[in-house]
Scaffold this active site. Structure first.
Site: not given
Length: 492
Positions: A109-111, A144
Site C-alpha cells: 500500500f505504500k505505493d 516503505t
C-alpha cells in the site's frame, strides 16, 4: 491553507515548504491548518477515475501548487506501473470487501503515496528555488523502504537513504531493498528493530550539529515516512475512491455510513482514514487492527499508551512497532489542537515511556474501535479465507480480517465494511503457504513462491519473479547507534 507544527511553534508553512522539511524544527509533525469539508461534493465525484479524484482532493490541500503542476505529478504516479487501471480495486469476497492496495510496483500500500510523493517533492524544490541536494532519510519496517527507493530512484538533486531492521522484515522485503538499483539509492540494515531505526532517524533530524554540517556541504534532510505530510495526504484518496466505488456498484447508497478495518503499525494509514472522515466521508467506525504488538489496542481501550514492553517479532512484520509516530497527529486533534497538552504527553512518552490521555480526550475517540489478532489467529484466518472463498490474503490483511470478525461478534454491527488489504500475499509467501499447507517441506524462497502459485491458482507478480535474477547491491549493516556514520559514508 497552511501547515503548522503539532508542538506549537508559530511558523506557518506552505504545503511545498512542509513537504521539503518533512519534520518540524521543534520535532513536531506538520498538520493542515484546516480540513476542507467535501460531503456536499460526493455526488459529483462518483464517476471520477483515481487520477481525477486525486486532483480534486489534493487541490484542496496543496494550494500553492497549480492544477497543471498537480496533474503532472498525478499522471507520473498513477500510470502503467500499476497493474490495474482502477489503481485500488475492491474485491467482494463473500459478504466482505477487500480494498487491494498492492497493485503498484512494490506490491504494498505504500505505493499509493510513494509513487506521487517524489514528484510532489521535486516540484516543491523547483518552486522554492532550493539550491541544495535533498537527502531523503527513511526508516522502514519493510514496505516503505522499497516503495520509497523505487519512487525516488534516479531523480536529480535527491539522494535516498533507507534504514531497516536486518532481522525484522520478510525475506522478500529484504531482497527487494538490497537489490534496489539507482544512482542515488542507499540501503543499510541495522542491528535493532524498527523502533530503533525510526528513533535513530528522528534523532538525526533533531541533531542541530549534524544538520549544520550537512548544510555546509549543501545538503538538506527530508523524509519519505508518513511523518512527511506529502506522504500522508495522498493516502486520503483511496478512502474516498473505495467508498465511491461501492456506491457506483450499488453495494451502498450515497451517504450510507460504512466501516474501514485497517492493519495498523505506525498509524499513518488509519490516520488518513480519520482525515477522510473529518472531511465528510460517511464513515461509521475506523477499526484499528493490531498484531501481537497490541500497544494501540491498549491505547484505544484504556487511554494509556505504554511502550515499556518487549517488541514481538511476528508474521506481520510491517506492524511490529511500539512507537506509532502518526498517533501524535491524532492526539493533536483529540486535545482540540492544544499544543501544551500535546507537549506534555510527548514529554511523558520520552521520559517515562508512557502517557495517559484525559477523559475529555478519551471521549473524542468514538470514531475508533480496536481489536488485535495473535499469530495463530492470523494463520487460521488465512486458511479460512482461502478454503471458504478461494481468496489469498497476506498476514497483515489477515490481522485486519480477524479483528473485524471480533468486532462483529462484540458489537453486532452489520454495516458494510471495507478491509484494507495492504500487501500482496507473495511478499510473505512462506507464512501464507504455511497457513494453507502446513506440511510443505521447501526452504528456498522462490520454490515456496512457485508452490504457493500452483496451490492457489494465482499468478506470481512480475516484481517478485524479477527478484530471482536481481543482484544484491546493498550489503552494509550498522549498529543502531551509528546511523550518522552510514550517512557520512554516502555523502562525505
Amino acid at each position: 491553507m497552511f501547515y503548522l507544527s503539532t508542538r506549537g511553534n508559530n511558523k506557518k508553512l506552505t504545503s511545498s515548504q512542509a513537504i521539503i522539511k518533512g519534520i518540524c524544527e521543534d520535532g513536531g509533525l506538520y498538520v493542515p491548518s484546516e480540513f476542507p469539508n467535501i460531503l456536499d461534493n460526493l455526488s459529483e465525484l462518483i464517476n471520477l477515475n483515481y487520477s481525477q479524484l486525486s486532483l480534486f482532493i489534493l487541490d484542496k490541500f496543496l494550494v500553492d501548487f497549480s492544477k497543471e503542476e498537480l496533474e503532472t505529478c498525478i499522471s507520473n504516479a498513477y500510470d502503467s506501473k500499476f497493474d490495474t487501471i482502477d489503481i485500488s480495486p475492491i474485491s467482494k469476497v463473500g459478504d466482505n470487501f477487500f480494498l487491494e492496495l498492492y497493485h503498484g510496483p512494490t506490491l504494498a500500500f505504500k505505493d499509493m503515496a510513494l509513487t506521487i510523493m517524489p514528484h510532489l517533492l521535486k516540484k516543491s524544490i523547483e518552486k522554492s528555488n532550493l539550491n541544495k541536494d535533498v537527502i531523503i532519510l527513511t526508516a522502514t519496517s519493510g514496505d516503505t523502504g522499497k516503495a520509497a527507493l523505487e519512487g525516488f530512484k534516479d531523480l536529480d538533486g535527491i539522494k535516498i537513504i533507507v534504514f531497516f531492521p536486518e532481522d525484522g522484515v520478510s525475506d522478500i522485503q529484504k531482497l527487494q531493498m538490497k537489490t534496489q538499483e539507482g544512482k542515488n539509492t542507499y540501503v543499510f540494515g541495522i542491528n535493532g528493530n524498527f523502533d530503533d531505526a525510526q528513533t535513530g532517524v528522528k534523532n538525526i533530524f533533531n541533531n542541530k550539529d549534524f544538520n549544520d554540517e550537512l548544510k555546509n556541504h549543501n545538503y538538506l534532510l527530508s523524509s519519505a515516512n508518513s511523518i512527511n505530510i506529502g506522504r500522508l495526504l495522498p493516502q486520503i484518496i483511496y478512502y474516498f475512491h473505495s467508498y465511491l466505488s461501492l456506491v457506483k456498484k450499488n453495494e451502498i447508497n450515497l451517504y450510507d455510513k460504512i466501516n474501514f478495518v485497517i492493519p495498523t503499525g505506525n498509524f499513518g494509514n488509519i490516520l488518513a482514514g480519520f482525515y477522510a472522515k473529518t472531511m465528510g466521508l460517511p464513515i461509521n467506525k475506523l477499526i484499528c487492527a493490531s498484531n501481537d504488538n497490541n500497544i494501540l489496542y491498549d491505547f484505544f481501550t484504556t487511554g494509556v499508551y505504554d511502550k515499556n514492553r518487549n517488541l514481538k517479532l511476528t508474521t506481520s512484520p510491517s506492524m511490529d512497532i511500539l512507537i506509532s509516530s502518526n498517533l501524535e497527529r491524532l492526539l493533536f486533534e483529540l486535545c482540540n489542537r492544544d499544543f501544551n497538552i500535546l507537549n506534555t504527553l510527548i514529554h511523558d512518552l520520552n521520559t517515562k515511556g508512557v502517557y495517559e490521555i484525559s477523559d475529555s480526550m478519551k471521549n473524542n475517540l468514538s470514531d475508533f474501535y480496536a481489536e488485535y489478532a495473535n499469530s495463530k489467529e492470523v494463520e487460521a484466518t488465512i486458511k479460512k479465507v482461502f478454503e471458504n472463498h478461494n481468496y489469498l490474503i497476506d498476514t497483515h490483511t489477515a490481522v485486519a480480517y480477524c479483528a473485524y470478525e471480533k468486532y462483529k461478534k462484540n458489537t453486532l454491527d452489520n454495516s458494510k465494511t471495507v478491509i484494507i488489504s495492504t500487501a500482496s500475499p507473495y511478499k510473505f509467501s512462506k507464512d501464507v503457504l504455511k497457513s494453507i499447507d502446513c506440511d510443505f517441506d521447501i526452504c528456498d524462497d522462490f520454490e515456496i513462491i512457485n508452490y504457493l502459485s500452483k496451490l492457489s491458482h494465482t499468478q506470481v507478480p512480475k516484481a517478485i519473479e524479477k527478484l530471482k535474477f536481481s543482484k544484491v547491491i546493498h550489503k552494509d549493516i550498522y549498529e543502531k547507534e551509528n546511523l550518522i556514520d552510514a550517512i557520512k559514508k554516502v555523502l562525505f
